[in-house]
Motif scaffolding. Structure first.
Motif, PDB file in Angstrom:
ATOM      1  N   LEU A 129     -14.028  -0.457   6.929  1.00  0.00           N
ATOM      2  CA  LEU A 129     -13.536   0.700   7.623  1.00  0.00           C
ATOM      3  C   LEU A 129     -13.257   1.806   6.867  1.00  0.00           C
ATOM      4  O   LEU A 129     -12.167   1.648   6.003  1.00  0.00           O
ATOM      5  CB  LEU A 129     -12.250   0.141   8.429  1.00  0.00           C
ATOM      6  CG  LEU A 129     -12.233  -1.022   9.529  1.00  0.00           C
ATOM      7  CD1 LEU A 129     -10.882  -1.197   9.870  1.00  0.00           C
ATOM      8  CD2 LEU A 129     -13.038  -0.146  10.530  1.00  0.00           C
ATOM      9  N   PRO A 130     -14.133   2.764   6.630  1.00  0.00           N
ATOM     10  CA  PRO A 130     -14.037   3.801   5.551  1.00  0.00           C
ATOM     11  C   PRO A 130     -12.862   4.964   6.041  1.00  0.00           C
ATOM     12  O   PRO A 130     -12.929   5.095   7.321  1.00  0.00           O
ATOM     13  CB  PRO A 130     -15.210   4.442   5.312  1.00  0.00           C
ATOM     14  CG  PRO A 130     -15.920   4.161   6.745  1.00  0.00           C
ATOM     15  CD  PRO A 130     -15.454   2.755   7.085  1.00  0.00           C
ATOM     16  N   ASP A 131     -12.302   5.485   5.252  1.00  0.00           N
ATOM     17  CA  ASP A 131     -11.413   6.522   5.483  1.00  0.00           C
ATOM     18  C   ASP A 131     -10.190   6.109   6.539  1.00  0.00           C
ATOM     19  O   ASP A 131     -10.101   6.783   7.602  1.00  0.00           O
ATOM     20  CB  ASP A 131     -11.917   7.712   6.023  1.00  0.00           C
ATOM     21  CG  ASP A 131     -12.691   8.305   4.736  1.00  0.00           C
ATOM     22  OD1 ASP A 131     -12.436   8.175   3.724  1.00  0.00           O
ATOM     23  OD2 ASP A 131     -13.896   8.822   5.252  1.00  0.00           O
ATOM     24  N   LEU A 132      -9.647   4.745   6.206  1.00  0.00           N
ATOM     25  CA  LEU A 132      -8.651   4.047   7.118  1.00  0.00           C
ATOM     26  C   LEU A 132      -7.181   4.828   7.022  1.00  0.00           C
ATOM     27  O   LEU A 132      -6.784   4.542   5.605  1.00  0.00           O
ATOM     28  CB  LEU A 132      -8.699   2.694   7.187  1.00  0.00           C
ATOM     29  CG  LEU A 132      -7.751   1.967   7.977  1.00  0.00           C
ATOM     30  CD1 LEU A 132      -7.997   2.049   9.410  1.00  0.00           C
ATOM     31  CD2 LEU A 132      -7.813   0.456   7.657  1.00  0.00           C
ATOM     32  N   LEU A 133      -6.583   5.244   7.729  1.00  0.00           N
ATOM     33  CA  LEU A 133      -5.291   5.617   7.356  1.00  0.00           C
ATOM     34  C   LEU A 133      -4.265   4.568   7.655  1.00  0.00           C
ATOM     35  O   LEU A 133      -4.069   3.997   8.680  1.00  0.00           O
ATOM     36  CB  LEU A 133      -4.739   6.832   8.270  1.00  0.00           C
ATOM     37  CG  LEU A 133      -3.513   7.543   7.841  1.00  0.00           C
ATOM     38  CD1 LEU A 133      -3.640   8.383   6.637  1.00  0.00           C
ATOM     39  CD2 LEU A 133      -3.154   8.481   9.053  1.00  0.00           C
ATOM     40  N   VAL A 134      -3.613   4.165   6.477  1.00  0.00           N
ATOM     41  CA  VAL A 134      -2.846   2.869   6.676  1.00  0.00           C
ATOM     42  C   VAL A 134      -1.054   3.318   6.341  1.00  0.00           C
ATOM     43  O   VAL A 134      -0.884   4.179   5.699  1.00  0.00           O
ATOM     44  CB  VAL A 134      -3.187   1.777   5.655  1.00  0.00           C
ATOM     45  CG1 VAL A 134      -4.599   1.296   5.794  1.00  0.00           C
ATOM     46  CG2 VAL A 134      -2.917   2.306   4.126  1.00  0.00           C
ATOM     47  N   MET A 135      -0.504   2.507   6.747  1.00  0.00           N
ATOM     48  CA  MET A 135       0.960   2.823   6.744  1.00  0.00           C
ATOM     49  C   MET A 135       1.511   1.619   5.475  1.00  0.00           C
ATOM     50  O   MET A 135       1.189   0.496   5.336  1.00  0.00           O
ATOM     51  CB  MET A 135       1.824   2.240   8.063  1.00  0.00           C
ATOM     52  CG  MET A 135       3.175   2.383   7.944  1.00  0.00           C
ATOM     53  SD  MET A 135       4.158   1.886   9.314  1.00  0.00           S
ATOM     54  CE  MET A 135       3.967   0.152   9.200  1.00  0.00           C
ATOM     55  N   GLU A 136       2.392   2.093   4.679  1.00  0.00           N
ATOM     56  CA  GLU A 136       3.008   1.381   3.695  1.00  0.00           C
ATOM     57  C   GLU A 136       4.046   0.407   4.304  1.00  0.00           C
ATOM     58  O   GLU A 136       4.929   1.079   4.993  1.00  0.00           O
ATOM     59  CB  GLU A 136       3.625   2.342   2.400  1.00  0.00           C
ATOM     60  CG  GLU A 136       4.254   1.624   1.491  1.00  0.00           C
ATOM     61  CD  GLU A 136       4.763   2.593   0.437  1.00  0.00           C
ATOM     62  OE1 GLU A 136       4.769   2.000  -0.835  1.00  0.00           O
ATOM     63  OE2 GLU A 136       5.269   3.683   0.837  1.00  0.00           O
ATOM     64  N   SER A 192       0.871  -3.590   1.941  1.00  0.00           N
ATOM     65  CA  SER A 192       2.001  -3.937   0.882  1.00  0.00           C
ATOM     66  C   SER A 192       2.082  -2.634  -0.111  1.00  0.00           C
ATOM     67  O   SER A 192       0.981  -2.222  -0.626  1.00  0.00           O
ATOM     68  CB  SER A 192       2.066  -5.137   0.282  1.00  0.00           C
ATOM     69  OG  SER A 192       1.195  -5.243  -0.795  1.00  0.00           O
ATOM     70  N   PRO A 193       3.499  -2.272  -0.527  1.00  0.00           N
ATOM     71  CA  PRO A 193       3.549  -1.294  -1.730  1.00  0.00           C
ATOM     72  C   PRO A 193       3.103  -1.733  -2.906  1.00  0.00           C
ATOM     73  O   PRO A 193       2.138  -0.960  -3.396  1.00  0.00           O
ATOM     74  CB  PRO A 193       5.055  -1.255  -1.904  1.00  0.00           C
ATOM     75  CG  PRO A 193       5.531  -1.636  -0.420  1.00  0.00           C
ATOM     76  CD  PRO A 193       4.815  -2.487  -0.056  1.00  0.00           C
ATOM     77  N   ALA A 194       3.012  -3.108  -3.207  1.00  0.00           N
ATOM     78  CA  ALA A 194       2.369  -3.737  -4.334  1.00  0.00           C
ATOM     79  C   ALA A 194       0.763  -3.168  -4.543  1.00  0.00           C
ATOM     80  O   ALA A 194       0.250  -2.866  -5.523  1.00  0.00           O
ATOM     81  CB  ALA A 194       2.680  -5.022  -4.654  1.00  0.00           C
ATOM     82  N   VAL A 195       0.155  -3.596  -3.548  1.00  0.00           N
ATOM     83  CA  VAL A 195      -1.471  -3.493  -3.408  1.00  0.00           C
ATOM     84  C   VAL A 195      -1.701  -1.871  -3.304  1.00  0.00           C
ATOM     85  O   VAL A 195      -2.494  -1.337  -3.849  1.00  0.00           O
ATOM     86  CB  VAL A 195      -1.882  -3.991  -2.039  1.00  0.00           C
ATOM     87  CG1 VAL A 195      -3.274  -3.460  -1.591  1.00  0.00           C
ATOM     88  CG2 VAL A 195      -1.844  -5.562  -1.917  1.00  0.00           C
ATOM     89  N   LEU A 196      -0.909  -0.827  -2.598  1.00  0.00           N
ATOM     90  CA  LEU A 196      -1.100   0.401  -2.834  1.00  0.00           C
ATOM     91  C   LEU A 196      -0.754   0.809  -4.310  1.00  0.00           C
ATOM     92  O   LEU A 196      -1.555   1.842  -4.565  1.00  0.00           O
ATOM     93  CB  LEU A 196      -0.153   1.177  -1.807  1.00  0.00           C
ATOM     94  CG  LEU A 196      -0.440   0.985  -0.331  1.00  0.00           C
ATOM     95  CD1 LEU A 196       0.611   1.552   0.686  1.00  0.00           C
ATOM     96  CD2 LEU A 196      -1.943   1.624   0.113  1.00  0.00           C
ATOM     97  N   ARG A 197       0.115   0.386  -4.759  1.00  0.00           N
ATOM     98  CA  ARG A 197       0.462   0.861  -6.396  1.00  0.00           C
ATOM     99  C   ARG A 197      -0.829   0.441  -7.149  1.00  0.00           C
ATOM    100  O   ARG A 197      -1.170   1.356  -7.968  1.00  0.00           O
ATOM    101  CB  ARG A 197       1.691   0.093  -6.971  1.00  0.00           C
ATOM    102  CG  ARG A 197       2.834   1.075  -6.506  1.00  0.00           C
ATOM    103  CD  ARG A 197       4.040   0.659  -7.277  1.00  0.00           C
ATOM    104  NE  ARG A 197       4.334  -0.776  -7.162  1.00  0.00           N
ATOM    105  CZ  ARG A 197       5.214  -1.517  -6.305  1.00  0.00           C
ATOM    106  NH1 ARG A 197       5.442  -0.584  -5.336  1.00  0.00           N
ATOM    107  NH2 ARG A 197       5.197  -2.698  -6.190  1.00  0.00           N
TER     108      ARG A 197
END
Length: 92
Positions: free
Chosen positions: A78-85, A30-35
């Motif tokens: 999972l280190p260095d995981l590329l995630v999608m917003e 979620s965008p909130a977690v990424l912020r």
């Protein structure tokens, strides 16, 4: 986490609930977690959804899945995981 801390990387942990979807090859956050994490976007791309192509941003994070019975012991890391917003238009 100890290795990241020893390497001088800032560690910001955000507890959040998740859903495991065995039919996808993408981890969405979620965008909130990424912020809250304060991580910069790596780049933007597009993905295909039910309604067609949609623009998304990708972020590099470390994911820890914890055992609720023993939260001090990560069940999966999972280190260095590329995630999608998650796109704002989705109702999640």
């Amino acid at each position: 986490m100890r290795a990241a801390h020893a390497a001088g990387r800032a560690i910001q942990s955000i507890p959040a609930r998740g859903l495991i979807d065995t039919e996808t090859d993408v981890t969405a956050v979620s965008p909130a977690v990424l912020r809250q994490l304060g991580v910069p976007a790596q780049y933007s791309t597009t993905t295909q959804g039910i309604g067609g192509s949609i623009s998304v941003r990708l972020f590099l994070v470390t994911l820890f899945v914890l055992d609720a019975g023993q939260p001090h012991l990560p069940w999966l890391t999972l280190p260095d995981l590329l995630v999608m917003e998650l796109p704002a238009s989705l109702p999640f």
